[in-house]
Motif scaffolding. Structure first.
Motif, PDB file in Angstrom:
ATOM      1  N   ASP A 166     -45.854  17.521  -7.050  1.00 38.27           N
ATOM      2  CA  ASP A 166     -47.010  16.888  -7.702  1.00 38.27           C
ATOM      3  C   ASP A 166     -47.353  17.638  -8.984  1.00 38.27           C
ATOM      4  O   ASP A 166     -47.869  18.745  -8.949  1.00 38.27           O
ATOM      5  N   LEU A 167     -47.086  16.997 -10.096  1.00 38.37           N
ATOM      6  CA  LEU A 167     -47.279  17.668 -11.381  1.00 38.37           C
ATOM      7  C   LEU A 167     -48.751  17.867 -11.723  1.00 38.37           C
ATOM      8  O   LEU A 167     -49.084  18.647 -12.607  1.00 38.37           O
ATOM      9  N   VAL A 223     -36.757  20.439 -18.167  1.00 37.96           N
ATOM     10  CA  VAL A 223     -36.833  19.036 -17.754  1.00 37.96           C
ATOM     11  C   VAL A 223     -37.624  19.008 -16.460  1.00 37.96           C
ATOM     12  O   VAL A 223     -37.255  19.663 -15.493  1.00 37.96           O
ATOM     13  N   VAL A 224     -38.709  18.274 -16.477  1.00 41.83           N
ATOM     14  CA  VAL A 224     -39.562  18.292 -15.302  1.00 41.83           C
ATOM     15  C   VAL A 224     -39.532  16.933 -14.615  1.00 41.83           C
ATOM     16  O   VAL A 224     -39.467  15.891 -15.269  1.00 41.83           O
ATOM     17  N   ALA A 225     -39.527  16.973 -13.303  1.00 41.32           N
ATOM     18  CA  ALA A 225     -39.515  15.713 -12.563  1.00 41.32           C
ATOM     19  C   ALA A 225     -40.278  15.888 -11.271  1.00 41.32           C
ATOM     20  O   ALA A 225     -40.276  16.958 -10.663  1.00 41.32           O
ATOM     21  N   SER A 226     -40.929  14.836 -10.869  1.00 39.16           N
ATOM     22  CA  SER A 226     -41.731  14.889  -9.659  1.00 39.16           C
ATOM     23  C   SER A 226     -41.013  14.218  -8.499  1.00 39.16           C
ATOM     24  O   SER A 226     -40.549  13.091  -8.607  1.00 39.16           O
ATOM     25  N   ARG A 241     -42.558  13.757  -5.716  1.00 40.08           N
ATOM     26  CA  ARG A 241     -43.652  13.140  -4.940  1.00 40.08           C
ATOM     27  C   ARG A 241     -43.560  13.504  -3.463  1.00 40.08           C
ATOM     28  O   ARG A 241     -43.973  12.715  -2.606  1.00 40.08           O
ATOM     29  N   ILE A 282     -33.278  12.909  -7.987  1.00 43.80           N
ATOM     30  CA  ILE A 282     -33.556  13.735  -9.163  1.00 43.80           C
ATOM     31  C   ILE A 282     -32.514  14.831  -9.302  1.00 43.80           C
ATOM     32  O   ILE A 282     -32.013  15.089 -10.397  1.00 43.80           O
ATOM     33  N   SER A 309     -52.065  17.549 -17.554  1.00 40.92           N
ATOM     34  CA  SER A 309     -51.116  17.550 -16.442  1.00 40.92           C
ATOM     35  C   SER A 309     -51.137  16.194 -15.727  1.00 40.92           C
ATOM     36  O   SER A 309     -50.107  15.726 -15.254  1.00 40.92           O
ATOM     37  N   LYS A 344     -47.956  13.771 -15.405  1.00 38.21           N
ATOM     38  CA  LYS A 344     -47.571  13.215 -14.111  1.00 38.21           C
ATOM     39  C   LYS A 344     -47.332  11.713 -14.221  1.00 38.21           C
ATOM     40  O   LYS A 344     -46.315  11.191 -13.757  1.00 38.21           O
ATOM     41  N   GLU A 397     -44.295  10.796 -16.567  1.00 41.64           N
ATOM     42  CA  GLU A 397     -43.014  11.050 -15.899  1.00 41.64           C
ATOM     43  C   GLU A 397     -42.726   9.962 -14.881  1.00 41.64           C
ATOM     44  O   GLU A 397     -41.619   9.447 -14.772  1.00 41.64           O
ATOM     45  N   VAL A 409     -37.840  13.528 -18.549  1.00 41.37           N
ATOM     46  CA  VAL A 409     -38.888  14.059 -19.412  1.00 41.37           C
ATOM     47  C   VAL A 409     -38.669  15.552 -19.679  1.00 41.37           C
ATOM     48  O   VAL A 409     -38.574  16.352 -18.752  1.00 41.37           O
ATOM     49  N   VAL A 410     -38.562  15.880 -20.949  1.00 36.77           N
ATOM     50  CA  VAL A 410     -38.498  17.279 -21.355  1.00 36.77           C
ATOM     51  C   VAL A 410     -39.897  17.664 -21.804  1.00 36.77           C
ATOM     52  O   VAL A 410     -40.454  17.043 -22.702  1.00 36.77           O
ATOM     53  N   VAL A 411     -40.455  18.647 -21.165  1.00 34.01           N
ATOM     54  CA  VAL A 411     -41.831  18.997 -21.481  1.00 34.01           C
ATOM     55  C   VAL A 411     -41.886  20.356 -22.163  1.00 34.01           C
ATOM     56  O   VAL A 411     -41.122  21.263 -21.836  1.00 34.01           O
TER      57      VAL A 411
END
Lengths: 345, 345
Positions: free
Chosen positions: A68-69, A93-96, A98, A107, B75, B79, B82, B92-94
DNA sequence: TTGTATGCGTTATCAA
DNA sequence: TTGATAACGCATACAA
């Protein structure tokens, strides 16, 4: 965008010499090196990471997979990790996920196909097939927060059993016997550990655990509210609650507010994990906190070590943080609660 | 990892046929298509995004550049973004600019070299050179929250002038005349807008603005605490505060707590932006909120539209949200404050 | 010390 | 309908 060819043309050398020069090879004359650097500057050359990645078989990116971002614990971790990795020329690289194993795996597959240099993963994987998949990945990986049974990888997180034990013991010594546990998702490592810590401490003091007072949630506020509501409307409500994380505790507090139940006079509340707003909520939460920046730093260090040539040979390492107890005003002895109820109309 | 060659070999066709088939070309016989699909499945083929990106000149990644990844407003936006982009096969590159224009520009350069398909940017850029750089970027871009003067791009954000005006007007109607503004960074678009909204409303009611009661911060809690402290220890302290964002308001509240100043009895507090903890802080904050999910959704839609072939021809679009007023318990009339102080020892 | 040539995995052009 | 080949931009083995 200028390519290596443009530089080569301008500097009147071959592209391989440019490549050599710009990658700091010794065997380039000072003279041509200078010419190449000048040329590179004047055309504003910067190497194409996609081409480099294709050639090298990996890109300068690190994947970060979280449940959970928007959870402050994770967003702070992300902030710190990004902060550290950017200095090492890594993009994040961010991914959720969930909290969903299927999505998490999807992912991971995507990240793997992207040839990321490493992955920081807060895993919700439990099934043997998924664990096998994790093992099959040949990408440097560091687990944070959640461990995965049967998967020996670098890990950074806190002693979860200890965390809930600390809160539980404190509540018991305060006089509570009827303690509820707002637990995390069943089967999830941290959740189970925290649950175990709670149970073990109850047992150590000879107290029986009322199974109907152990309600599970997904570490999110909504479910925290609902589950807390469920236990708080009971005539035999608990006198104290150990919440498995900060956000669920918030939901529980909200439920008490809505019901008009006084905390801590009627019900004591404790939680694992700090939150940015913990100092201004009323009452101040009694909690055990993990140093999230320390987690981020160690995880980053572990991962960077693994991306080095010798990285693959490092045996799995662990960094277990000892949680810290923070006393707030959210707990009181149940005696008070009793007298409070007596004095009620 | 299996490549297109492996598939071609197994299906006994050329790689170009495989590429054609897997990219849904019409001119592949049903028979060979089937063979190719089977082959692809059996070797677990998935195309290498790096190679695709190199060839196409852009990768299936979207850059998201924010000032503070731990700020709940951002954030939550991350969320949601993404969440939406992943369904469109975008990663997504953050990266965090930390509110620093130089760093922001460095990040943009990196993202550009990565050939990202688009950028969602909360920009802190102000200098003409940096604005010129933004203009020179040929990457689909959507600005969120902060606009950039002189840069006509898609924008999604709220009416900031209106946001602070709403709070200011309410405080004035409550009877306040000595109102402080805990402002954002000077020169920053949202900060200036909010400042203007505050000033315009004060002026509209014929009230003079005490310049010494306008203190700037960087939207972070620490500075909010310090600046609030600065104004609260003054003998001629304000009777009300308009904080330019949630986190600074939190800092201000903390400062009041530490000084023993009662809110709202002595000093009223209002803030722009919601926060997950707003419902359980004491007193409940009176605030105007932006629907962050709506921002995320519109920004994502704008960006995706721009990544289409016709995207470049779309004239710059804007989506301006009307902030919503949320009444809490953090404001009271200054009359009360006076009587409170009278009754003090 | 510098240049030539090859391949990384795709897509696309052009032939066949 | 399918295949050979070039090109994307770079790094590197090997030649010169």
């Amino acid at each position: 965008m200028a390519t290596i060819k443009d530089v080569a043309k301008l500097a009147k050398v071959s592209i391989s010499t440019v490549s050599l020069a710009l990658n700091g090879s010794e065997r380039v004359s000072a003279d041509t090196l200078k010419r190449i650097q000048d040329a590179a500057n004047s055309v504003g050359y910067s190497p194409n990471p996609l081409a480099q990645g294709l050639k090298a078989g990996r890109s300068r990116m690190i994947g970060m997979v979280l449940a959970d971002l928007a959870n402050p614990f994770y967003s702070q971790m992300l902030k710190q990790v990004e902060n550290l990795l950017i200095d090492h020329q890594y993009l994040v690289v961010v991914a959720s996920s969930r909290g969903n194993a299927k999505r998490e795996r999807a992912i991971l597959e995507t990240l793997a196909s992207q040839r990321v240099s490493g992955i920081i993963l807060s895993s919700h994987i439990t099934s043997p097939e998924d664990v096998a998949y994790l093992k099959s990945l040949k990408i440097p990986m560091v687990l944070v927060d959640h461990k995965v049974d049967g998967f020996a990888a670098d890990f950074v997180g806190c002693d979860n059993r200890m965390a809930s034990a600390m809160l539980t013991e404190r509540l018991i010594r305060e006089g509570h016997t009827r303690i509820a546990h707002l637990a995390g998702v069943e089967g999830l490592w941290t959740a189970e550990e925290r649950n175990q810590g709670f149970r073990a401490t109850m047992a150590a003091f000879g107290l029986e655990v009322d199974e109907s007072l152990i309600l599970h949630g997904d570490y999110d506020g909504d479910i925290g509210y609902k589950q807390a509501m469920r236990m708080l409307v009971r005539p035999d409500k608990p006198t104290a609650v150990v919440a498995a994380n900060n956000v669920m505790a918030l939901g529980a507090l909200q439920a008490m507010r809505d019901l008009g139940i006084k905390c801590p006079e009627e019900v004591s509340l404790t939680a694992i994990d700090d939150a940015p707003w913990s100092k201004v909520i009323e009452p101040k939460m009694t909690m055990v906190v993990q140093d999230v920046n320390e987690i981020a730093e160690m995880a980053t260090r572990f991962l960077i070590d693994r991306t080095t040539p010798a990285g693959a040979d490092i045996p799995p390492r662990e960094h277990i943080l000892v949680p810290q107890f923070v006393l707030g005003q959210s707990i009181a002895s149940p005696v008070k609660a009793a007298s409070f109820q007596d004095s009620a109309p």
